[in-house]
Scaffold this active site. Structure first.
Site, PDB file in Angstrom:
ATOM      1  N   CYS A  72       0.851  -1.198   0.000  1.00 32.38           N
ATOM      2  CA  CYS A  72       0.000   0.000   0.000  1.00 32.38           C
ATOM      3  C   CYS A  72       0.885   1.245   0.000  1.00 32.38           C
ATOM      4  O   CYS A  72       0.564   2.248  -0.645  1.00 32.38           O
ATOM      5  CB  CYS A  72      -0.936   0.011   1.211  1.00 32.38           C
ATOM      6  SG  CYS A  72      -2.375  -1.067   1.063  1.00 32.38           S
ATOM      7  N   HIS A  80      -6.335  -2.991  -1.241  1.00 34.66           N
ATOM      8  CA  HIS A  80      -5.654  -3.900  -0.323  1.00 34.66           C
ATOM      9  C   HIS A  80      -6.476  -5.167  -0.107  1.00 34.66           C
ATOM     10  O   HIS A  80      -7.612  -5.105   0.362  1.00 34.66           O
ATOM     11  CB  HIS A  80      -5.387  -3.240   1.034  1.00 34.66           C
ATOM     12  CG  HIS A  80      -4.701  -4.175   1.984  1.00 34.66           C
ATOM     13  ND1 HIS A  80      -3.334  -4.248   2.107  1.00 34.66           N
ATOM     14  CD2 HIS A  80      -5.203  -5.130   2.812  1.00 34.66           C
ATOM     15  CE1 HIS A  80      -3.022  -5.185   2.979  1.00 34.66           C
ATOM     16  NE2 HIS A  80      -4.147  -5.743   3.420  1.00 34.66           N
ATOM     17  N   HIS A 130      -0.188 -10.339  -4.404  1.00 32.98           N
ATOM     18  CA  HIS A 130       0.637  -9.931  -5.528  1.00 32.98           C
ATOM     19  C   HIS A 130       0.868 -11.132  -6.425  1.00 32.98           C
ATOM     20  O   HIS A 130       1.113 -12.236  -5.952  1.00 32.98           O
ATOM     21  CB  HIS A 130       1.969  -9.354  -5.060  1.00 32.98           C
ATOM     22  CG  HIS A 130       2.628 -10.142  -3.977  1.00 32.98           C
ATOM     23  ND1 HIS A 130       2.229 -10.069  -2.647  1.00 32.98           N
ATOM     24  CD2 HIS A 130       3.625 -11.049  -4.017  1.00 32.98           C
ATOM     25  CE1 HIS A 130       2.967 -10.887  -1.919  1.00 32.98           C
ATOM     26  NE2 HIS A 130       3.818 -11.510  -2.727  1.00 32.98           N
ATOM     27  N   HIS A 164       3.295 -12.794  -8.842  1.00 38.98           N
ATOM     28  CA  HIS A 164       4.682 -12.791  -9.315  1.00 38.98           C
ATOM     29  C   HIS A 164       4.672 -13.120 -10.812  1.00 38.98           C
ATOM     30  O   HIS A 164       4.077 -14.128 -11.214  1.00 38.98           O
ATOM     31  CB  HIS A 164       5.501 -13.881  -8.618  1.00 38.98           C
ATOM     32  CG  HIS A 164       5.725 -13.678  -7.150  1.00 38.98           C
ATOM     33  ND1 HIS A 164       6.906 -13.184  -6.639  1.00 38.98           N
ATOM     34  CD2 HIS A 164       4.929 -13.935  -6.085  1.00 38.98           C
ATOM     35  CE1 HIS A 164       6.827 -13.154  -5.303  1.00 38.98           C
ATOM     36  NE2 HIS A 164       5.639 -13.603  -4.943  1.00 38.98           N
TER      37      HIS A 164
HETATM   38  P1  AMP Z   1       5.872 -13.318  -1.239  1.00 37.72           P
HETATM   39  O1  AMP Z   1       6.939 -14.151  -0.592  1.00 37.72           O
HETATM   40  O2  AMP Z   1       5.059 -14.078  -2.258  1.00 37.72           O
HETATM   41  O3  AMP Z   1       5.016 -12.609  -0.212  1.00 37.72           O
HETATM   42  O4  AMP Z   1       6.630 -12.212  -2.098  1.00 37.72           O
HETATM   43  C1  AMP Z   1       7.011 -10.967  -1.594  1.00 37.72           C
HETATM   44  C2  AMP Z   1       7.978 -10.384  -2.592  1.00 37.72           C
HETATM   45  O5  AMP Z   1       8.096  -9.008  -2.327  1.00 37.72           O
HETATM   46  C3  AMP Z   1       9.387 -10.986  -2.515  1.00 37.72           C
HETATM   47  O6  AMP Z   1       9.717 -11.553  -3.782  1.00 37.72           O
HETATM   48  C4  AMP Z   1      10.254  -9.783  -2.163  1.00 37.72           C
HETATM   49  O7  AMP Z   1      11.508  -9.822  -2.790  1.00 37.72           O
HETATM   50  C5  AMP Z   1       9.408  -8.626  -2.634  1.00 37.72           C
HETATM   51  N1  AMP Z   1       9.641  -7.343  -1.975  1.00 37.72           N
HETATM   52  C6  AMP Z   1       9.770  -7.115  -0.640  1.00 37.72           C
HETATM   53  N2  AMP Z   1       9.937  -5.794  -0.423  1.00 37.72           N
HETATM   54  C7  AMP Z   1       9.894  -5.176  -1.634  1.00 37.72           C
HETATM   55  C8  AMP Z   1      10.008  -3.826  -2.062  1.00 37.72           C
HETATM   56  N3  AMP Z   1      10.195  -2.805  -1.216  1.00 37.72           N
HETATM   57  N4  AMP Z   1       9.923  -3.567  -3.400  1.00 37.72           N
HETATM   58  C9  AMP Z   1       9.754  -4.566  -4.281  1.00 37.72           C
HETATM   59  N5  AMP Z   1       9.624  -5.859  -3.934  1.00 37.72           N
HETATM   60  C10 AMP Z   1       9.701  -6.176  -2.625  1.00 37.72           C
HETATM   61 ZN    ZN Z   2      -1.810  -3.259   1.219  1.00 38.90          ZN
END
Ligand code: AMP
Ligand code: ZN
Length: 114
Positions: free
Chosen positions: A7, A46, A100, A102
């Site tokens: 967010c 969110h 999110h 990926h």
């Molecule tokens: P998940 O494990 O599926 O929750 O994925 C979270 C993802 O967010 C991981 O691949 C992290 O590398 C990524 N991540 C964490 N902080 C940031 C950030 N500030 N900007 C971009 N990606 C992030």
């Molecule tokens: Zn959020």
């Protein structure tokens, strides 16, 4: 939502390397990429986990996949291929609790995932 990393990226409170945006979704490069291309596509609304999806999220969820298709095409991945993944909760290693998608590509992957 207060204290949600994604967010905060959506609101410009912390920087994100944004690659795509429309009314429903925002996409930015993953800070710790696991492949040459690793982009996270988030709904602007969110939603904490897939378990929190409701009927009224149908359009937003569709928009995430349309964004993935469009970004994959722009990145030249459409023919070679790519992977889209949602992690949900602990066993899947979800670490950020704003859903999110990926989008991962640019190298040969293995299956099953670890
Ligand atoms: P998940 O494990 O599926 O929750 O994925 C979270 C993802 O967010 C991981 O691949 C992290 O590398 C990524 N991540 C964490 N902080 C940031 C950030 N500030 N900007 C971009 N990606 C992030
Ligand atoms: Zn959020």
């Amino acid at each position: 939502m207060l204290d949600c990393l994604f967010c905060k990226i959506r609101d410009g409170e912390i920087p994100g390397d944004i690659v795509y945006e429309n009314d429903y979704v925002l996409a930015f490069n993953d800070i710790n990429p696991v492949a040459p291309i690793h982009i996270l596509i988030i709904p602007k609304e969110h939603i904490s986990t897939l378990n929190d999806l409701e009927e009224n999220h149908t359009q937003t969820m569709g928009e995430l996949f349309l964004a993935a298709k469009s970004i994959a095409s722009k990145e030249g991945l459409s023919e070679s291929g790519y992977r889209t993944v949602f992690n949900c909760n602990e066993d899947a290693q979800q670490t950020v609790f704003h859903i999110h998608l990926h989008l991962i590509g640019g190298r040969k992957m293995t299956w099953p995932p670890g």
